[in-house]
Design an enzyme around this catalytic site. Structure first.
Site, PDB file in Angstrom:
ATOM      1  N   ASN A   1     -30.986 -46.733  59.676  1.00 55.14           N
ATOM      2  CA  ASN A   1     -30.885 -45.762  58.600  1.00 55.14           C
ATOM      3  C   ASN A   1     -31.688 -46.320  57.138  1.00 55.14           C
ATOM      4  OD1 ASN A   1     -28.945 -46.888  56.528  1.00 55.14           O
ATOM      5  ND2 ASN A   1     -27.685 -46.766  58.270  1.00 55.14           N
TER       6      ASN A   1
ATOM      7  N   ASP B   1     -22.939 -44.631  62.666  1.00 52.18           N
ATOM      8  CA  ASP B   1     -21.843 -44.031  63.533  1.00 52.18           C
ATOM      9  C   ASP B   1     -21.662 -44.282  65.045  1.00 52.18           C
ATOM     10  OD1 ASP B   1     -20.180 -42.976  61.157  1.00 52.18           O
ATOM     11  OD2 ASP B   1     -21.692 -41.166  61.197  1.00 52.18           O
TER      12      ASP B   1
ATOM     13  N   PRO C   1     -16.953 -48.659  65.567  1.00 49.97           N
ATOM     14  CA  PRO C   1     -15.610 -48.726  65.035  1.00 49.97           C
ATOM     15  C   PRO C   1     -15.924 -48.200  63.559  1.00 49.97           C
ATOM     16  CG  PRO C   1     -16.534 -50.837  65.027  1.00 49.97           C
ATOM     17  CD  PRO C   1     -17.357 -49.802  65.755  1.00 49.97           C
ATOM     18  N   ASP C   2     -14.956 -47.543  63.025  1.00 52.07           N
ATOM     19  CA  ASP C   2     -14.643 -47.228  61.479  1.00 52.07           C
ATOM     20  C   ASP C   2     -14.150 -48.309  60.888  1.00 52.07           C
ATOM     21  OD1 ASP C   2     -13.881 -45.797  59.026  1.00 52.07           O
ATOM     22  OD2 ASP C   2     -14.921 -44.278  59.852  1.00 52.07           O
TER      23      ASP C   2
ATOM     24  N   PHE D   1     -17.737 -44.732  49.969  1.00 53.34           N
ATOM     25  CA  PHE D   1     -18.785 -43.933  49.709  1.00 53.34           C
ATOM     26  C   PHE D   1     -18.882 -42.750  50.438  1.00 53.34           C
ATOM     27  CE2 PHE D   1     -21.630 -45.703  46.237  1.00 53.34           C
ATOM     28  CZ  PHE D   1     -20.918 -46.887  45.648  1.00 53.34           C
TER      29      PHE D   1
ATOM     30  N   LYS E   1     -13.179 -37.025  53.636  1.00 50.43           N
ATOM     31  CA  LYS E   1     -13.300 -38.597  53.873  1.00 50.43           C
ATOM     32  C   LYS E   1     -12.150 -39.386  53.217  1.00 50.43           C
ATOM     33  CE  LYS E   1     -17.985 -38.705  55.478  1.00 50.43           C
ATOM     34  NZ  LYS E   1     -19.712 -38.730  55.163  1.00 50.43           N
TER      35      LYS E   1
ATOM     36  N   LYS F   1      -9.744 -40.866  55.979  1.00 50.25           N
ATOM     37  CA  LYS F   1      -9.849 -42.002  56.118  1.00 50.25           C
ATOM     38  C   LYS F   1      -8.973 -42.970  55.502  1.00 50.25           C
ATOM     39  CE  LYS F   1     -14.921 -42.515  56.890  1.00 50.25           C
ATOM     40  NZ  LYS F   1     -15.591 -43.418  57.526  1.00 50.25           N
TER      41      LYS F   1
END
Ligand code: PMT
Length: 401
Positions: A209, A279, A306-307, A324, A338, A342
């Site tokens: 990215n 992701d 994985p997050d 962020f 989020k 999260k």
């Protein structure tokens, strides 16, 4: 007021105000700073290197070509060592060299080779200071983020009266102290992630990215300036490590970043996730370069990564978590979602595109937490990072003491 263990490189160029810089070295050391002095050849006509050596307690560097001094601490090492570079006095000639990116002596080379914030205290005759060429050079430096300290106005050594006097040593010292903030995170361990992740498709291709790492690196630097012991986990970026960062761990993929962040945060107080973590990754990585199939579509099967923040939030003992959110639209809705989903303590949302966010020099953030929203309007990433770290520290101290 303290500068304990702060590493200040004092550059002295040729000007009568160089005598005041002797006093400046003493005043910086009074507050605990380590000071190393680099003089231009011109400066040695005003004050001797021996004087600065005695006052700083360190060898003074003048020439780029001093083999013995280079062997002890090379100029690149010196550039990395510095947390702040202060040039006092800065002559019109030195300002011109900096503005044009010259590296024809040790001091200008160190300035180019260092990521440390640069503070410049001009000192020259009032007519010279007012000259359009000098003012244009000063503007160039300001636009590049160099901090101009002074000059002051008044009687000059040459007998003129006007603007061009170097600020007094105590005024310069105050500016350097202020530049470090009030060390609200002293003694705290902070882990910052920055940059993109690359997910390999085959030996020559990857999914990545646009993150340059600039925002995360600025956050790491601001946390150092706030007194924290900082570990920086960096995706594939081409940025120099900010001065004062204790440990940098370079990773490539989201899995590697997860492993590095989990290990680094084991004893950390705060984690700030500025990285743009992919992701998804290709479900399989081809051993050989995938060949073009004329006319036929190529399908890639993707597996979820994985997050990282999610992994940390699920731990029973967890650091204070700041995420962020990079969004192209509906920024507030997605950011708040989020924050809740999260399990974060705070989230810094940025709208990306239109010259902000990814890759850009500037950004604008809205910080969401239990106290509502705080706007941090458009500014350079360094400036924003300082404001962001101050807000995080405030909240951290309120909830964790
Ligand atoms: O690097 P620059 O060019 O300076 O650009 C800065 C930036 C735009 C990348 C930065 O300001 C930013 O917004 N970073 C987060 C980008 C992002 O991935 O946002 P997200 O909304 O996809 O993810 C939300 C949060 O979850 C982030 O803190 C991210 O680090 C984290 N995350 C995401 C995915 C994942 N698998 N694990 C995570 O921990």
């Amino acid at each position: 007021m303290s500068l304990a263990q702060r590493r200040i490189l004092l550059g002295v160029s040729g000007g009568i105000a160089a005598y005041k810089s002797c006093e400046l070295v003493r005043r910086l050391r009074d507050l605990g700073a380590e000071v190393r002095v680099v003089m231009t050849e011109g400066a040695t006509h005003f004050v001797s290197a021996t004087t600065f050596q005695a006052l700083s307690g360190q060898p003074v560097r003048i020439s780029l070509w001093d083999a013995e001094a280079e062997a002890a601490m090379g100029h690149i090492e010196l550039a990395r060592w510095a947390e702040r570079i202060l040039i006092a006095p800065a002559s019109a000639d030195l300002i011109a060299q900096l503005a044009h990116g010259f590296a024809n002596d040790l001091l200008t080379t160190v300035c180019l080779a260092s990521a440390a914030p640069l503070y410049v205290a001009p000192a020259m005759n009032q007519q010279m200071w007012a000259h359009a060429a000098v003012q244009a050079n000063v503007d160039t430096l300001r636009q590049r983020g160099v901090h101009l300290l002074g000059p002051a106005s008044g009687d000059q050594a040459c007998g003129d009266i006007g603007s061009g006097r170097m600020l007094e040593p105590l005024e310069l010292r105050e500016a350097i102290v202020a530049s470090f903030g009030n060390a609200v995170l002293r003694g705290r361990k902070v882990v910052v992630s920055a940059g993109p992740t690359y997910e390999d498709i085959d030996p020559v291709r990857f999914i990545g990215n646009r993150s340059s790492g600039r925002m995360g690196f600025a956050v790491a630097e601001a946390a150092v300036q706030a007194g924290a012991e900082v570990t920086l986990v960096a995706g594939p970026v081409s940025l120099a490590t900010p001065p004062g960062v204790v440990r940098r761990i370079d990773v490539r993929s989201a899995n590697q970043m997860r492993d590095a962040v989990v290990a680094a945060t084991a004893h950390a107080d705060i984690y700030i996730g500025a990285a743009a973590v992919g992701d998804y990754r290709p479900a399989e990585v081809a051993d050989h370069k995938i060949k073009k199939r004329d006319g036929a579509a190529l399908e890639l099967s993707l597996a979820e990564n994985p997050d990282i923040l999610g992994t940390l939030a699920a731990q029973t003992v967890r650091p204070f978590l700041v995420g962020f959110a990079a969004e192209t639209h509906d920024v507030e809705r997605y950011a708040r979602d989020k924050l809740a989903r999260k399990g974060l303590d705070m989230i810094a949302a940025n709208q990306v595109g239109g010259g902000l966010g990814f890759e850009a020099a500037d950004n604008a953030l809205t910080l969401y937490g239990p106290d509502g929203a705080i706007e941090l309007p458009r500014a350079s990433k360094s400036e924003l990072a300082r404001q962001l770290v101050a807000k995080i520290a405030e909240r951290y101290v309120a909830v964790r003491g």
